[in-house]
Scaffold this motif. Sequence first.
Motif, short mmCIF file in Angstrom:
data_model
loop_
_atom_site.label_atom_id
_atom_site.label_comp_id
_atom_site.label_asym_id
_atom_site.label_seq_id
_atom_site.Cartn_x
_atom_site.Cartn_y
_atom_site.Cartn_z
N GLY A 58 2.15 -24.65 33.25
CA GLY A 58 3.16 -25.53 32.46
C GLY A 58 4.37 -25.23 32.08
N VAL A 60 7.14 -27.60 30.08
CA VAL A 60 8.11 -28.47 28.68
C VAL A 60 9.73 -28.62 28.17
CG1 VAL A 60 7.83 -28.13 26.77
CG2 VAL A 60 7.95 -30.74 27.37
N LEU A 74 7.72 -32.53 31.05
CA LEU A 74 5.73 -31.75 30.56
C LEU A 74 5.33 -32.04 31.68
CD1 LEU A 74 4.15 -31.25 28.45
CD2 LEU A 74 3.40 -33.87 28.12
N VAL A 76 1.50 -30.00 33.62
CA VAL A 76 -0.16 -28.56 33.24
C VAL A 76 0.20 -28.97 35.04
CG1 VAL A 76 -1.78 -28.18 32.06
CG2 VAL A 76 -0.16 -28.87 31.08
N ARG A 81 -5.79 -28.91 33.22
CA ARG A 81 -5.22 -29.63 32.70
C ARG A 81 -6.75 -30.28 31.87
NH1 ARG A 81 -2.25 -34.04 36.98
NH2 ARG A 81 -0.59 -32.47 37.42
N ALA A 86 -0.54 -29.50 27.20
CA ALA A 86 0.06 -30.17 26.91
C ALA A 86 1.01 -30.41 25.44
CB ALA A 86 0.36 -31.71 27.80
N TYR A 119 -0.36 -41.31 29.26
CA TYR A 119 -0.81 -40.01 28.65
C TYR A 119 -0.56 -40.39 26.90
CZ TYR A 119 -0.28 -35.91 26.77
OH TYR A 119 0.05 -34.37 25.71
#
Length: 144
Positions: A58, A60, A74, A76, A81, A86, A119
């Motif tokens: 992952g 960001v 961002l 993953v 997940r 995240a 999200y």
Amino acid sequence: MITIRVMTMDDYDAVLALMNATPGISIRDADSREATARYLQRNSGMSFVAQADGKLIGCVMCGHDGRRGYLQHLLVLPEYRRQGIAQSLVQRCLSCLEALGIGKCHLDVLKTNDAAARYWHGQGWQRREDIDRFSFTRPGNENA
Ligand SMILES: CC(C)(COP(=O)(O)OP(=O)(O)OC[C@H]1O[C@@H](n2cnc3c(N)ncnc32)[C@H](O)[C@@H]1OP(=O)(O)O)[C@@H](O)C(=O)NCCC(=O)NCCS
């Protein structure tokens, strides 16, 4: 075990591979090795990667302009997940911004990326109805 640490240029190839493998993420000239190195240098210690099972799972990227923070990329890996990864990555970025006295952060979501919109909404981020983003692209930089 999942480890979150600051992203460095040594992670560039793995991050780009993650981005390439993720639908809904667009890759531009701004994601070149040179541009990414500049971004990480300008926004030192503010971008993060998550590692598990010996690989990068992952990432960001976070930066600021002195007034506002900005989040990018961002993501993953699907099999990791829904474990809060995240959320941890974003939290690290927001803490960095807060430490600089920056209390507001923006990000762009492709209008076609409904899952990402859900999200962010679920995380308390507000979809802006009051502003439209305008971008100027210098001729010859159409993939910038
Ligand atoms: C969006 C993404 C980064 C979420 O990663 P993740 O590690 O699964 O997210 P987390 O586990 O930290 O989820 C945190 C919370 O969001 C919720 N959530 C996760 N994915 C969600 C989704 N697609 N829709 C709605 N809610 C979601 C979780 O249930 C969790 O809620 P909770 O705290 O109430 O339990 C991941 O699905 C992804 O990489 N998507 C593809 C790339 C992408 O579109 N990125 C966004 C670009 S702007």
